[in-house]
Design an enzyme around this catalytic site. Structure first.
Site, PDB file in Angstrom:
ATOM      1  CE1 TYR A  71      12.612  24.636  -9.811  1.00 28.44           C
ATOM      2  CE2 TYR A  71      14.250  26.376  -9.706  1.00 28.44           C
ATOM      3  CZ  TYR A  71      12.935  25.983  -9.809  1.00 28.44           C
ATOM      4  OH  TYR A  71      11.946  26.921  -9.916  1.00 28.44           O
ATOM      5  CE  LYS A 126      -6.619   8.305   9.141  1.00 27.70           C
ATOM      6  NZ  LYS A 126      -7.757   7.730   9.831  1.00 27.70           N
ATOM      7  CD  GLU A 168      -9.260  10.728   8.642  1.00 29.42           C
ATOM      8  OE1 GLU A 168      -8.839  10.176   7.628  1.00 29.42           O
ATOM      9  OE2 GLU A 168      -9.465  10.121   9.699  1.00 29.42           O
ATOM     10  CG  ASP A 169     -12.144  13.410  11.380  1.00 35.44           C
ATOM     11  OD1 ASP A 169     -12.534  12.228  11.384  1.00 35.44           O
ATOM     12  OD2 ASP A 169     -11.285  13.830  12.159  1.00 35.44           O
ATOM     13  CB  ALA A 227     -28.018   4.699  10.308  1.00 34.91           C
ATOM     14  N   GLY A 228     -24.529   5.877  10.778  1.00 29.95           N
ATOM     15  CA  GLY A 228     -23.606   6.916  10.322  1.00 29.95           C
ATOM     16  C   GLY A 228     -22.675   6.368   9.259  1.00 29.95           C
ATOM     17  CG  ASN A 361      -9.640   3.688  11.720  1.00 26.22           C
ATOM     18  OD1 ASN A 361      -8.915   3.694  12.710  1.00 26.22           O
ATOM     19  ND2 ASN A 361     -10.308   4.747  11.310  1.00 26.22           N
TER      20      ASN A 361
END
Lengths: 473, 187
Positions: A71, A126, A168-169, A227-228, A361
């Protein structure tokens, strides 16, 4: 659509459900009961530990005197260096290894629009996977935004602190627009895991499934159910791989997507990505539902909703001989694997770890980010995603590809740094890497960083710095 | 309604070079544009209702009536016999020979207080999605403009929902600008 959560849940005792279309029976009830127990325990543990991530120093602190370097006053010069050359922020700070896990909480797991606060525990989970598997410092960042524009603007303002962004999501179709905008405006890689992570794992599995059944990507007739986010991204990657888009058929809740469907103008205005695919796929304008779509098809990639009756065995029977069936909905696939096999499927994959061929994934995102951060890439274009998919497929072939082994499992850890190295190398080849090294060097770099991260976790546990898990009950 | 930029430009130049033959109809991107005929009516009704539904996406005050199909049939039939009306059909060639894939409806309006005194109004234009982006929409508008001008129109106008940005861009690029607005509120 194996998501992070399912990939790390303990191996269930549930195996194949008994045969027959409505098979779940006892095992499904057992699975449900186990999920209920896991849920209760998860809340208990969340309360016990007060979240899953904390910030830990990267530097030794011998005494407070060391803060003269860490610092003021010393740090001022570090600041000036970065002011002179902003790219130095990737060398002189932890930015090189830091990503944000960004969500508006609009489509969390299968829960729907729970909002940013309720999304936080999921993003923490995650982040834990990113750290444990990929050695990536990921900050869970659920954001309170009122529009896609605000989402983009908020993430744009966070860019100086981050080496990458994992979206995400976030609900479809706005997630497509947001990802496109972020990738176009940010100079760091932006990834939407629900699109790209799942799509990369799907494509990797498909490449090997095609090989097992003696097919080629450019001649296979592929049907996509759902179809997402995941399947629209999968379709895009398949196009890049040279799949026959005119022969491809997409099916959603309204049936087969085709250029003259009544809702096409609505799609043009609200889901441009699906609209484009409606025009590009299904050249012969086949109409009807999934049954008609599957007539003579080689491949079904289902990423729709958990309903084991969505794909009927007699429809699988209408496919070409030895067809490939991916039923990726979680927790229940669109058809139970044994049912699909009895109906003639030669290769079956699901999103679950308790069946063979888990499309997961978690095999992708920690290592894609490890590689992309190691190369300090400015972006993550589709060729990089495909490099990850191809490497994943190649890694499975090393152990031998069979109908029951088209993808590596989470136990095959030697694969992980290979994916990172493949990604980093591809970034260098594309000229988007700030760090240029050989593949061997990237492999070494990834291995070290991932190993260190795991050792750190073990060390904290063994030395009593992480309290032991409380007893159950 | 929304041909894409690059290809549209090319076709536009192409269509300017060859003078279109009004009787036979000119083929653009595999589609022939010609005056509508009575036997086109069922297809034209479908296209017009699709357009109205598309308009409905932009504003709840443009929600489509349940009897829209009957209305469409009535209006289109009247167009066929009205000398002030212009109804163009876009008809596929090749594999889909004879299939009507697009429509343009226009009329001549008297302007009581302004000059030019005659206005050619493009009321409706619709192409099936597979036939967009190829310059066909542009050709339809140009063809209508040519015919309406022949019939004495000194200005060409088009009507579409204010929030239809695709149409706004399409026409702005072709030299159209807003001259009057319709503002609405529910009562």
């Amino acid at each position: 659509m194996g998501d992070a959560v399912s990939s790390v849940r303990p191996k269930e005792t549930v195996r194949e459900p008994p045969s027959g279309a409505d098979a779940p029976g006892d095992s499904a009830h057992r699975a449900e009961r186990e999920t209920a127990e896991l849920s209760e325990r998860a809340v208990e543990l969340a309360r016990h530990y007060g979240g899953k991530m904390e910030v830990v120093p990267r530097v030794p602190i011998r005494s407070l005197a060391d803060f003269s370097y860490w610092y003021t006053p010393g740090i001022a010069q570090v600041s000036r260096e970065i002011q002179r050359d902003p790219d130095l922020s990737f060398e002189l700070t932890g930015r090189w290894n830091t990503i944000g896990i960004v969500t508006d909480g609009s489509r969390v797991l299968g829960l729907g629009d729970v909002g940013p606060r309720a999304a936080l525990p999921v993003m923490e989970g995650k982040a834990l996977l990113f750290k444990y598997l990929g050695g990536v410092d990921a900050f869970p960042l659920p954001i309170q935004v009122a529009s896609p524009e605000e989402f983009v603007e908020t993430v744009r303002r966070l860019e100086p602190a981050l080496g990458g962004v994992n979206m995400e999501d976030t609900a479809s179709p706005k997630c497509f627009w947001i990802l496109d905008r972020l990738q176009a405006t940010l100079r760091i890689p932006v990834w939407h895991d629900d699109q790209l992570g799942t799509a990369a794992a799907t494509v990797a599995g498909l490449l090997n499934a095609l090989e097992v059944t003696g097919r080629r990507i450019d001649t296979a007739r592929i049907v996509l159910l759902g179809a997402g986010a995941a399947n629209l991204a999968t379709a895009r990657l398949l196009r890049a791989l040279g799949a026959d888009m005119g022969a491809m058929i997409m099916v959603d809740q309204k049936g087969i997507l085709q250029a003259e469907r009544e809702d096409l103008d609505e799609l043009m205005l609200h889901n441009r990505w699906k609209y484009d695919l409606a025009l590009e796929t299904n050249e012969i304008r086949r109409r009807g539902g999934l049954a008609e779509a599957l007539d003579g098809a080689d491949v079904l990639l289902a990423a729709s909703r958990p309903d084991p009756r969505a794909v009927r065995p007699e429809w699988v029977g209408r496919m070409a001989p030895n067809p490939i069936v991916f039923a990726l909905a979680n927790p229940d696939p669109e058809i139970w694997p044994q049912v699909a096999r009895e109906a003639g499927a030669a290769v079956v994959a699901t999103g679950r770890s308790d069946f063979p061929n888990q499309v997961n994934n978690s095999l992708v995102f920690p290592f894609v980010f490890r590689g992309i951060l190691d190369a300090r890439a400015t972006g993550i274009p589709d060729p990089v995603v495909l490099a990850a998919a191809r490497e994943l497929a190649r890694a499975a072939r090393v152990r031998g590809v069979t109908a029951e082994h088209i993808l590596p499992t989470m136990d095959e850890e030697s694969v992980f740094p290979e994916i990172a190295a493949a990604v980093a190398t591809q970034a260098v080849e594309l000229g988007i890497a700030r760090v240029r090294r050989s593949r061997a060097e990237f492999l070494e770099m990834a291995t070290q960083r991932m190993t260190r991260s795991r050792r750190l976790g073990q060390w904290l546990s063994q030395n009593g710095l992480l309290p032991p898990m409380p007893p159950e009950g | 309604m929304e041909p894409r930029k690059g290809t549209a430009q090319k076709d536009r130049k192409g269509s300017e070079r060859e003078a279109p033959d009004p009787g036979e109809g000119k083929v653009v991107r595999g589609v022939r544009v010609r005056p509508a005929r009575k036997d086109d009516l069922p297809a034209l009704v479908g296209l017009l209702v699709r357009l109205k539904r598309l308009n409905g996406e932009f504003d709840p005050l443009l929600a489509v009536r349940p009897d829209a199909e009957e209305q469409a049939l009535r209006v289109l039939s009247a167009d066929l016999s009205n000398p002030n009306s212009l109804l163009l059909s876009a008809e596929a060639t090749g594999a889909d020979e004879g299939k009507v894939v697009g429509v343009l409806r226009a009329t001549i309006r008297e302007r009581l207080f302004y000059v030019p005194e005659k206005e050619g109004v493009v009321l409706d234009i619709y192409l099936l999605p597979a036939h967009r982006r190829g310059g066909l929409g542009e050709y339809l508008v140009e063809e209508a403009t040519r015919i309406l001008k022949e019939r004495g129109a000194g200005v060409i106008t088009v009507e579409f929902p204010s929030l239809n940005e695709i149409a706004t861009r399409f026409y702005a690029k072709r030299g159209f600008r807003p001259i009057t607005s319709i503002h609405a509120r529910s009562v």
